[in-house]
Design a protein around this motif. Sequence first.
Motif, short mmCIF file in Angstrom:
data_model
loop_
_atom_site.label_atom_id
_atom_site.label_comp_id
_atom_site.label_asym_id
_atom_site.label_seq_id
_atom_site.Cartn_x
_atom_site.Cartn_y
_atom_site.Cartn_z
N PRO A 34 28.43 51.14 44.72
CA PRO A 34 28.18 49.88 45.42
C PRO A 34 29.46 49.09 45.59
O PRO A 34 30.31 49.05 44.69
CB PRO A 34 27.19 49.14 44.50
N HIS A 35 29.61 48.47 46.74
CA HIS A 35 30.80 47.69 47.07
C HIS A 35 30.43 46.21 47.10
O HIS A 35 29.62 45.78 47.93
CB HIS A 35 31.35 48.14 48.43
N LEU A 36 31.01 45.43 46.20
CA LEU A 36 30.68 44.02 46.09
C LEU A 36 31.82 43.18 46.64
O LEU A 36 32.99 43.40 46.33
CB LEU A 36 30.44 43.64 44.63
N VAL A 37 31.48 42.20 47.46
CA VAL A 37 32.44 41.20 47.93
C VAL A 37 32.28 39.97 47.05
O VAL A 37 31.20 39.40 46.94
CB VAL A 37 32.22 40.86 49.41
N ILE A 38 33.38 39.58 46.41
CA ILE A 38 33.38 38.48 45.46
C ILE A 38 34.11 37.30 46.09
O ILE A 38 35.21 37.44 46.62
CB ILE A 38 34.11 38.89 44.16
N LEU A 39 33.50 36.10 46.02
CA LEU A 39 34.11 34.90 46.58
C LEU A 39 34.13 33.79 45.53
O LEU A 39 33.15 33.08 45.35
CB LEU A 39 33.36 34.44 47.83
N MET B 215 34.24 34.05 37.49
CA MET B 215 33.95 34.99 38.58
C MET B 215 34.71 36.30 38.39
O MET B 215 34.16 37.39 38.58
CB MET B 215 34.31 34.35 39.92
N LEU B 216 35.99 36.21 38.01
CA LEU B 216 36.76 37.44 37.80
C LEU B 216 36.32 38.17 36.54
O LEU B 216 36.41 39.40 36.46
CB LEU B 216 38.25 37.12 37.76
N GLN B 217 35.83 37.43 35.54
CA GLN B 217 35.24 38.09 34.37
C GLN B 217 33.99 38.87 34.77
O GLN B 217 33.80 40.02 34.34
CB GLN B 217 34.90 37.04 33.31
N HIS C 254 32.84 45.95 37.60
CA HIS C 254 33.71 47.09 37.89
C HIS C 254 33.69 48.10 36.75
O HIS C 254 33.69 49.32 36.97
CB HIS C 254 35.15 46.62 38.14
N SER C 255 33.64 47.60 35.52
CA SER C 255 33.60 48.51 34.37
C SER C 255 32.32 49.33 34.33
O SER C 255 32.25 50.36 33.66
CB SER C 255 33.75 47.72 33.06
N LYS C 256 31.30 48.89 35.05
CA LYS C 256 30.03 49.63 35.13
C LYS C 256 29.96 50.54 36.35
O LYS C 256 28.94 51.17 36.59
CB LYS C 256 28.85 48.65 35.17
N GLY C 257 31.04 50.56 37.16
CA GLY C 257 31.08 51.51 38.26
C GLY C 257 31.08 50.91 39.64
O GLY C 257 31.03 51.65 40.63
N PHE C 258 31.17 49.59 39.79
CA PHE C 258 31.14 48.96 41.10
C PHE C 258 32.55 48.85 41.68
O PHE C 258 33.53 48.65 40.95
CB PHE C 258 30.54 47.55 41.00
N SER C 259 32.64 48.94 43.01
CA SER C 259 33.87 48.67 43.74
C SER C 259 33.93 47.18 44.06
O SER C 259 32.91 46.59 44.47
CB SER C 259 33.91 49.50 45.02
N ILE C 260 35.11 46.56 43.90
CA ILE C 260 35.23 45.11 44.03
C ILE C 260 36.27 44.74 45.07
O ILE C 260 37.41 45.20 45.02
CB ILE C 260 35.66 44.47 42.69
N THR C 261 35.88 43.91 46.03
CA THR C 261 36.81 43.24 46.93
C THR C 261 36.69 41.75 46.71
O THR C 261 35.59 41.19 46.77
CB THR C 261 36.51 43.57 48.40
#
Length: 457
Positions: free
Chosen positions: A15-20, A31-33, A39-46
Amino acid sequence: MEASSDIQIQSMKVPHLVILPAPFQGHINPMLQLASLLHSKGFSITVIHSQINSPNPANFPNFHFEPMQDVSNDALSYVPDPLTALSILNDKCQTPFHDTLSRLLSDGPHGPVTCIIADELFYFTKAIADQFKLPRILLGTTSASFYTTMAFLSLLQQNGVISITADAQPNTLIPETPLRIKDIPVFSTEGPATSEQIWANILNAIRSSLGYIMNTFDGLELDALVKIRQDRHPTPVFVVGPLYKFLPGTLNSLLTQDYSCMAWLDKQAPQSVIYVSFGSVASIDKTDVEEIAWGLANSEQSFLWVIRPGSIHGHDWVELPEGFEEKTQKRGRIIKWAPQQEVLAHPSVGGFWTHNGWNSTLESICEGVPMLCSPYLWDQNVNARYASHVWRVGIQLENGFDRNEIERAVRRLMVEIEGKEMRERVGALKENAMRGMVKGASSYKSLQSLIDLIMSL
């Protein structure tokens, strides 16, 4: 007790998550935590972020960062109040976020976007998420008690039960709350939107989201969380705090941290030092510095005092009162910025004099450190009142900065029986926080439910 970290996504799809994040220190860090944890659980982060207080990509090499062409740091330097700044940000970020997200959706190198996770202050994201037909989850960076306070006060004011005016008695208790009139956040704004409109926008954004993530834990704010879950029904509330304890070391400090203070702390007796820091936003007068200095000196307690550059009105720095350094040189240390989580976790620290921002309040509780409370703005008055009169792990300074009151309060916190009892109560809350993070416990299960929801999209 170690937090459990064995939750993983059970799928071949990434899964690709967009973080704002909102561009403030107290909002960027949680938010970054959260992003690091997912991400440590396998997600892609933008991470799509403002030019104001931009996070440092070097601290998060596994994330993709997309800066928005919104407003610069200087653009808000002359804005008269925080709510006007928030209103301007919501206005100025709409088009840049839309354009950046559109580009990611059309030719982004990290695959289709699964979900947006935005700060609750960015209420503009609802319209854009709806336009692109993307799920939107919000992160709350205040306490659950603050959320319920603001929602309840809105109802009381609408129904004419209370009126917050200049002639209101400040110590009058508000019905069904532990708060007084003086504890209510009063937001003035010189922009076109009123404080009531802005708060209504935030509440509506939260209530219309797919999910609401809260950085707290059941063992601290269960009553408030029950009310929030009732208010948000059937949309889920994910209580996944304390976030920084799930993945220690995830931090984006906007100021350079002085780690030399840790060696100084190593030389101090257990629980003998009061740590003094009023966060990344609060500012004080030169006369306040003098009162703080003599209050600390006359208390005869050891202290680590953060004086942030630019935090004193009209001064980049300020000279301390004559005679202060001579009186305190063997038991005091002053620095410009501290690695706060490490400081609070140090065994020599026995108290925290704080502005009661939610991150600082939560970190103090989760490290078992009682507080001296000097709230400044936004949610801090509510947090301070709960710390001092509900959780009973703090002493609130009620009359600003007065050296005599400071001296008495520091001694009450650090060496008297009252402080010892607070230390026992906050120690119990710390244990509650840690227990909630182990496999099968409340924060652990809530994190798993959040992952399951995103994976179902």
